[in-house]
Design a protein around this motif. Structure first.
Motif, PDB file in Angstrom:
ATOM      1  N   UNK A 156      19.050 -45.294   9.257  1.00 36.87           N
ATOM      2  CA  UNK A 156      19.536 -46.225  10.281  1.00 36.87           C
ATOM      3  C   UNK A 156      20.800 -45.715  10.956  1.00 36.87           C
ATOM      4  N   UNK A 157      21.570 -44.879  10.245  1.00 33.33           N
ATOM      5  CA  UNK A 157      22.872 -44.496  10.760  1.00 33.33           C
ATOM      6  C   UNK A 157      22.884 -43.014  11.119  1.00 33.33           C
ATOM      7  N   UNK A 158      22.939 -42.707  12.394  1.00 31.93           N
ATOM      8  CA  UNK A 158      23.069 -41.332  12.877  1.00 31.93           C
ATOM      9  C   UNK A 158      22.065 -40.397  12.177  1.00 31.93           C
ATOM     10  N   UNK A 159      20.846 -40.844  12.002  1.00 29.75           N
ATOM     11  CA  UNK A 159      19.797 -40.045  11.360  1.00 29.75           C
ATOM     12  C   UNK A 159      20.219 -39.501  10.003  1.00 29.75           C
ATOM     13  N   UNK A 183      24.874 -46.236   1.568  1.00 28.34           N
ATOM     14  CA  UNK A 183      23.928 -46.564   0.505  1.00 28.34           C
ATOM     15  C   UNK A 183      22.944 -45.407   0.336  1.00 28.34           C
ATOM     16  N   UNK A 184      22.711 -45.010  -0.906  1.00 27.25           N
ATOM     17  CA  UNK A 184      21.930 -43.808  -1.173  1.00 27.25           C
ATOM     18  C   UNK A 184      20.435 -43.985  -1.132  1.00 27.25           C
ATOM     19  N   UNK A 185      19.895 -44.565  -0.066  1.00 26.08           N
ATOM     20  CA  UNK A 185      18.449 -44.604   0.088  1.00 26.08           C
ATOM     21  C   UNK A 185      18.090 -44.058   1.461  1.00 26.08           C
ATOM     22  N   UNK A 186      16.871 -43.519   1.574  1.00 25.07           N
ATOM     23  CA  UNK A 186      16.437 -42.967   2.855  1.00 25.07           C
ATOM     24  C   UNK A 186      16.423 -44.064   3.924  1.00 25.07           C
ATOM     25  N   UNK A 223      15.675 -35.256  13.392  1.00 25.95           N
ATOM     26  CA  UNK A 223      15.428 -36.682  13.245  1.00 25.95           C
ATOM     27  C   UNK A 223      14.000 -36.956  12.774  1.00 25.95           C
ATOM     28  N   UNK A 224      13.288 -35.918  12.374  1.00 22.09           N
ATOM     29  CA  UNK A 224      11.928 -36.097  11.865  1.00 22.09           C
ATOM     30  C   UNK A 224      11.801 -35.726  10.390  1.00 22.09           C
ATOM     31  N   UNK A 225      12.725 -34.914   9.884  1.00 25.62           N
ATOM     32  CA  UNK A 225      12.550 -34.326   8.560  1.00 25.62           C
ATOM     33  C   UNK A 225      12.986 -35.213   7.405  1.00 25.62           C
ATOM     34  N   UNK A 226      12.789 -34.678   6.210  1.00 24.92           N
ATOM     35  CA  UNK A 226      13.083 -35.406   4.976  1.00 24.92           C
ATOM     36  C   UNK A 226      14.585 -35.645   4.827  1.00 24.92           C
ATOM     37  N   UNK A 227      14.955 -36.893   4.457  1.00 22.18           N
ATOM     38  CA  UNK A 227      16.363 -37.240   4.273  1.00 22.18           C
ATOM     39  C   UNK A 227      16.841 -36.893   2.868  1.00 22.18           C
ATOM     40  N   UNK A 228      15.912 -36.889   1.912  1.00 23.19           N
ATOM     41  CA  UNK A 228      16.224 -36.391   0.577  1.00 23.19           C
ATOM     42  C   UNK A 228      16.858 -37.384  -0.374  1.00 23.19           C
ATOM     43  N   UNK A 229      16.827 -38.693  -0.066  1.00 27.42           N
ATOM     44  CA  UNK A 229      17.407 -39.658  -1.014  1.00 27.42           C
ATOM     45  C   UNK A 229      16.351 -40.202  -1.988  1.00 27.42           C
ATOM     46  N   UNK A 230      15.121 -39.773  -1.814  1.00 23.44           N
ATOM     47  CA  UNK A 230      14.103 -40.049  -2.828  1.00 23.44           C
ATOM     48  C   UNK A 230      13.525 -41.456  -2.832  1.00 23.44           C
ATOM     49  N   UNK A 231      13.375 -42.090  -1.668  1.00 26.55           N
ATOM     50  CA  UNK A 231      12.703 -43.392  -1.629  1.00 26.55           C
ATOM     51  C   UNK A 231      11.263 -43.267  -2.128  1.00 26.55           C
ATOM     52  N   UNK A 232      10.620 -42.154  -1.773  1.00 26.86           N
ATOM     53  CA  UNK A 232       9.235 -41.933  -2.204  1.00 26.86           C
ATOM     54  C   UNK A 232       9.185 -41.729  -3.724  1.00 26.86           C
ATOM     55  N   UNK A 233      10.171 -41.000  -4.235  1.00 18.85           N
ATOM     56  CA  UNK A 233      10.281 -40.750  -5.676  1.00 18.85           C
ATOM     57  C   UNK A 233      10.391 -42.067  -6.438  1.00 18.85           C
ATOM     58  N   UNK A 234      11.204 -42.994  -5.910  1.00 16.27           N
ATOM     59  CA  UNK A 234      11.381 -44.302  -6.558  1.00 16.27           C
ATOM     60  C   UNK A 234      10.127 -45.156  -6.410  1.00 16.27           C
ATOM     61  N   UNK A 235       9.402 -44.969  -5.297  1.00 20.08           N
ATOM     62  CA  UNK A 235       8.249 -45.835  -5.041  1.00 20.08           C
ATOM     63  C   UNK A 235       7.037 -45.429  -5.865  1.00 20.08           C
TER      64      UNK A 235
END
Lengths: 261, 192
Positions: A128-131, A120-123, A137-149
């Motif tokens: 949850x899965x293998x970082x 699923x394309x959300x941060x 394991x600390x950096x930005x995942x880049x799926x844009x949850x913040x952008x959507x919020x």
């Protein structure tokens, strides 16, 4: 005859309902504070909930009752707070504008991966899965949850990394909550410098997986000791101290993870 | 037993949304989120019960004795519009929490065809008052059941990998059609 009766009956029914409504409007009248409409007009009206109230209307009611402060509207910031202070008669308050800050500088091109995530394309899900397949394991995942919020359109995704528009950002804190890795924080608007790394990994590990991560070399701490402090393998800034020249640290930072607007 | 039959017929076998296809606009319009669909359902249950009671009384005590049955469309629309206004005023004063929970859905219901349909059907079926009340409660609960189930499915679909050309309303209509087929399975229950 039928036409006459039908007009009469329908007219009568209509009249009775009109009379009932008129009576009810008087009987169920609600005394509203005249300031409520003025306050609602001042508030941003986006019902973001950052103030802790259930929407702008709720905030306005609480403000009139004196349960919240004029500076309580985070989204409105300084401007709204001053206008509210005028309405409420509590002028002269100093309110500092704040800004969302992304504590990661690694975009898609720089991030190193150990696996391919195709869920699923959300941060929130990727984390949850293998970082999310990232080495860091600390950096930005880049799926844009913040952008959507973001209710104010203040976040853009550039190469898979969120970029804050300092003029549009109202520091409502929605993105801070949305980020599953707690990369985003709020800093005073007056402070243009921030540390774009969130990694608590030791220096050698960071060096291997990220070219723009903080390696805890403590150079910034030596150059500008008033502001920078390295704790848990990460340079941490005291964002409340504004007006201190951080340029030497920005220049000398070997991985360029201290950024300036 | 008869009331039981009327209730389940309205709730499942002749479900107003999925079998009769009435009030489909709100079925697709406010089923994006479970919260909004529950708000709409509450408002429908509330308004439908009260408005069908009043319109039944109006028809049987005013229109029928005067042989003005043909006026029922105009009268019922008038009744429903006025009633919703009254209810809104009452709720705003007496139960502000419920008023805020229903929000925009209460005035929206004024133009919901399901409300008018139930007022008509209760008269077409020649129900007495008790039967009409049971019928309208059954219909409104059936409406709630269908729209809340649909909202659950649509929330799941928002995360599902749907082909580009089916995204949005096309897949919603396909889903509604499948739900409708499923509800057809109730036909013949209780000998109805």
């Amino acid at each position: 005859m039928v036409i006459l009766i039908s007009i009469l009956v329908l007219g009568l029914i209509g009249f009775i309902f009109a009379a009932l409504l008129g009576l009810a409007a008087g009987y169920f009248k609600i005394e509203e504070d005249p300031r409520l409409a003025t306050i609602l007009a001042i508030l941003p009206g986006s019902n973001c909930g950052a103030c802790g109230s259930a929407g702008c209307h709720d905030f306005a009611e609480k403000l009139i009752k004196g349960e919240v402060l004029v500076s309580g509207c985070l989204a409105g910031g300084e401007e709204v707070a001053h206008k509210l202070a005028q309405v409420m008669g509590t002028e002269g308050l100093v309110i500092h504008k704040r800004l969302a800050t992304i504590h990661c500088g690694a975009n898609e091109k720089v991030r190193t991966k150990r696996s391919n995530y195709s869920g699923i394309g959300t941060c929130a899900a990727a984390n949850l899965i293998d970082d999310g397949g990232l080495n860091c394991k600390y950096g930005c995942l880049g799926y844009g949850d913040c952008f959507c919020a973001c209710p104010f359109d203040a976040i853009r995704m550039v190469d898979g990394l969120p970029v804050i528009d300092p003029e549009k950002c109202t520091a409502c804190g929605k993105c801070v909550v949305a980020c599953p890795r707690a990369i985003i924080s709020l800093r005073p608007y007056a402070n243009p410098v921030w540390v774009a790394c969130n990694s608590r990994d030791p220096g050698p590990v960071v060096r291997k997986i990220c070219p723009v991560g903080c390696i805890a070399c403590k150079i910034c701490e030596k150059l500008v000791p008033e502001v920078f402090k390295v704790t848990n393998n990460l340079a941490v800034m005291d964002y409340t101290k504004t007006g201190i020249n951080c340029d030497p640290a920005i220049e000398k930072c070997p991985t360029k993870c201290i950024l300036k607007l | 037993m008869e009331l039981f039959g009327i209730f389940f017929s309205a709730l499942l076998i002749n479900n107003i949304l999925l079998i009769r296809f009435i009030a489909l606009c709100s079925f697709f319009g406010v089923s994006n989120k479970i919260d909004t669909s529950i708000g709409m359902s509450l408002a429908v249950i509330f308004v439908m019960t009260i408005s069908s009671a009043v319109s039944w009384a109006l028809f049987h005590f005013i229109l029928a004795p005067l042989h003005l049955e043909f006026l029922r469309t105009a009268t019922f629309i008038l009744t429903i519009a006025a009633l919703v206004q009254l209810e809104e005023l009452y709720l705003k004063k007496m139960i502000p929490a419920l008023y805020r929970a229903m929000g925009i859905y209460l005035p929206l219901i004024t133009t919901n065809c399901a409300i008018l349909a139930v007022a008509f059907l209760a008269i077409d079926y020649r129900f007495n008052f008790q039967q009409a009340m049971v019928y309208s409660i059954g219909v409104s609960l059936g409406y709630s059941l269908a729209i809340v189930l649909f909202a659950f499915i649509r929330e799941r679909m928002a995360l599902a990998p749907i082909p580009k050309w089916f995204e949005g309303y096309p897949i919603a209509f396909i889903t509604a059609a499948l739900m409708s087929l499923a509800f057809l399975g109730f036909t013949g229950m209780f000998g109805l």
